[in-house]
Design a protein around this motif. Structure first.
Motif, short mmCIF file in Angstrom:
data_model
loop_
_atom_site.label_atom_id
_atom_site.label_comp_id
_atom_site.label_asym_id
_atom_site.label_seq_id
_atom_site.Cartn_x
_atom_site.Cartn_y
_atom_site.Cartn_z
N VAL A 223 2.60 -14.08 74.70
CA VAL A 223 2.00 -14.53 73.53
C VAL A 223 2.34 -15.90 73.42
CG1 VAL A 223 1.81 -13.94 71.03
CG2 VAL A 223 2.26 -12.10 72.67
N PRO A 224 1.29 -16.86 73.37
CA PRO A 224 1.84 -18.19 73.02
C PRO A 224 2.42 -18.51 71.83
CG PRO A 224 -0.60 -17.84 73.14
CD PRO A 224 0.07 -16.76 73.51
N PHE A 225 3.39 -19.18 71.61
CA PHE A 225 4.13 -19.62 70.50
C PHE A 225 4.78 -20.98 70.45
CE2 PHE A 225 7.32 -17.64 73.00
CZ PHE A 225 8.50 -18.27 72.61
N GLN A 226 5.22 -21.39 69.30
CA GLN A 226 6.10 -22.62 69.18
C GLN A 226 7.54 -22.18 68.91
OE1 GLN A 226 4.91 -26.05 67.39
NE2 GLN A 226 6.85 -27.33 67.66
N SER A 227 8.56 -22.54 69.54
CA SER A 227 9.92 -22.06 69.21
C SER A 227 10.28 -22.46 67.58
CB SER A 227 10.76 -22.68 70.00
OG SER A 227 12.25 -22.25 69.46
N THR A 228 11.10 -21.92 66.79
CA THR A 228 11.39 -22.36 65.52
C THR A 228 13.02 -22.82 65.76
OG1 THR A 228 12.20 -19.88 64.95
CG2 THR A 228 9.87 -20.85 64.20
#
Length: 372
Positions: A223-228
């Motif tokens: 699942v693609p995402f941007q880290s927080t």
């Protein structure tokens, strides 16, 4: 001698008897003798040169061994075979690593959320009984079948509400805080009704060092995402090559997902499979020296249970040399929904399903639950 008029009697105009037949014959005969002598000298010189040339070519044609056999030919020390430095002895073969008995094994993997050194915190708790500020961000039971050709990873969500031996009810991740590695191990054993053979713990810094030491890992991001966290790393769909920092952010993220911790647990399984793929790639675990080097390197990052020394770790690693990473099965321990206990958001365990998983582990049927 000159004449009274000053002329030279031997000159061209000198008067005197004309050369007779005897005088001319002597001159001619003298010239012939001189020419003959000169020819003889030339022939002699040519003969000497020819002999020298023949001797030289003959000596050059002789093999070196023939020359050395001549008693009149001096042998220099450098040509004496006994003075040649001996070739270095080949290194001794590496000491073999013993084979593990063909029995199944359960290994508990703990990921501490401590920013410092989790090993020191766990040692302090073990020595004093004093709680330390770190919890189990990751809990996985890795089941190793007797044939060592695959693995099964059973993740336990950190918010699962359980009975912690010697402490009481609490989130399962609190066992590390209040009782270190031993309490966490006892909690998992009690929950699943199994025996944990070895326990490994890794903290944030240790994960970064381990992944960087391996040259990075290839993770297939589901699942693609941007880290927080930290650098805000962006994880695109498909295979991503991650260094230690990116791997840490990948394993920690939950806020970017609609199902929070559940996707984080799945990502942690993907991460562990990627590390195992890197460790076993190219038949690395078939090399005894490479296995020992790997264990020595990993000792900087891992905290293990008592008795699990580098020798035992090398034996376990070597036993996985035929592991098929693509056949590794994964699952998350079932829960019965979420709620609140004492103001804490928790997940309630599904004890019926958990008991079934425990029985499958004991009986070697975990493949019925864990899928690749």
């Amino acid at each position: 001698m000159s004449t009274p008029d000053g002329s030279d009697p031997s000159g061209p105009n000198a008067s005197g008897p004309a050369p007779g037949p005897h005088n001319g014959s002597w001159v001619a005969h003298g010239r012939r003798r001189w020419i003959a002598a000169l020819l003889a000298l030339v022939l002699a010189a040519a003969a000497v040169v020819a002999v020298i040339s023949l001797n030289r070519s003959g000596s050059e044609a002789q093999p070196a061994a023939t020359q050395s056999e001549s008693p009149s030919t001096p042998v220099t020390p450098s040509e004496t075979p006994s003075d040649t430095p001996p070739a270095p002895a080949p290194p001794p073969p590496p000491e073999p690593i013993p084979e593990l008995p063909p029995v199944p094994m359960n290994v508990l993997v703990i990921g501490s959320d401590m920013r410092g050194v989790a090993r020191d915190a766990a040692a302090h708790t073990a020595a004093t009984g004093e709680a330390m500020d770190h919890r189990s961000d990751t809990l996985m039971v890795v089941h190793v079948p007797a044939d060592r050709r695959t693995l099964y990873i059973i993740s336990i969500n950190r918010d699962t509400w359980v009975d912690i031996p010697g402490f009481g009810g609490g989130k399962i991740n609190a066992g590390l805080q209040y009782g270190g590695i031993d309490m966490t191990t006892q909690t998992v054993q009690q929950l699943l009704g199994i025996t944990i053979d070895h326990t490994l713990m890794l903290d944030f810094g240790g994960l970064k060092v381990l992944v960087d030491g391996l040259g990075g890992i290839d993770v297939n991001v589901p699942v693609p995402f941007q880290s927080t966290h930290d650098t805000g790393h962006v994880f695109g769909p498909g295979v991503n090559h991650l260094d230690g920092q990116a791997a840490l952010e990948f394993s920690r993220e939950r806020y970017a997902f609609s199902d929070g911790d559940f996707q984080r647990v799945r990502n942690q399984q993907v991460l562990l499979k990627a590390i195992l793929a890197r460790l076993t790639g190219g038949g690395a675990l078939n090399d005894v020296n490479a296995v020992r080097g790997l264990v020595n390197f990993a000792s900087c990052c891992l905290t293990v249970n008592k008795g699990f020394d580098p020798v035992q770790a090398a034996i376990l690693a070597y036993s996985l040399r035929n592991l098929d990473v693509n056949a590794i099965g994964t699952m998350t321990l079932p829960t019965a929904g979420s709620g609140f206990v004492a103001g804490q958001s928790v997940l309630f365990p599904d004890y019926g399903a958990i008991n079934a998983v425990g029985a499958a582990l004991r009986e070697g049927r975990i493949g019925e639950f864990a899928v690749p």
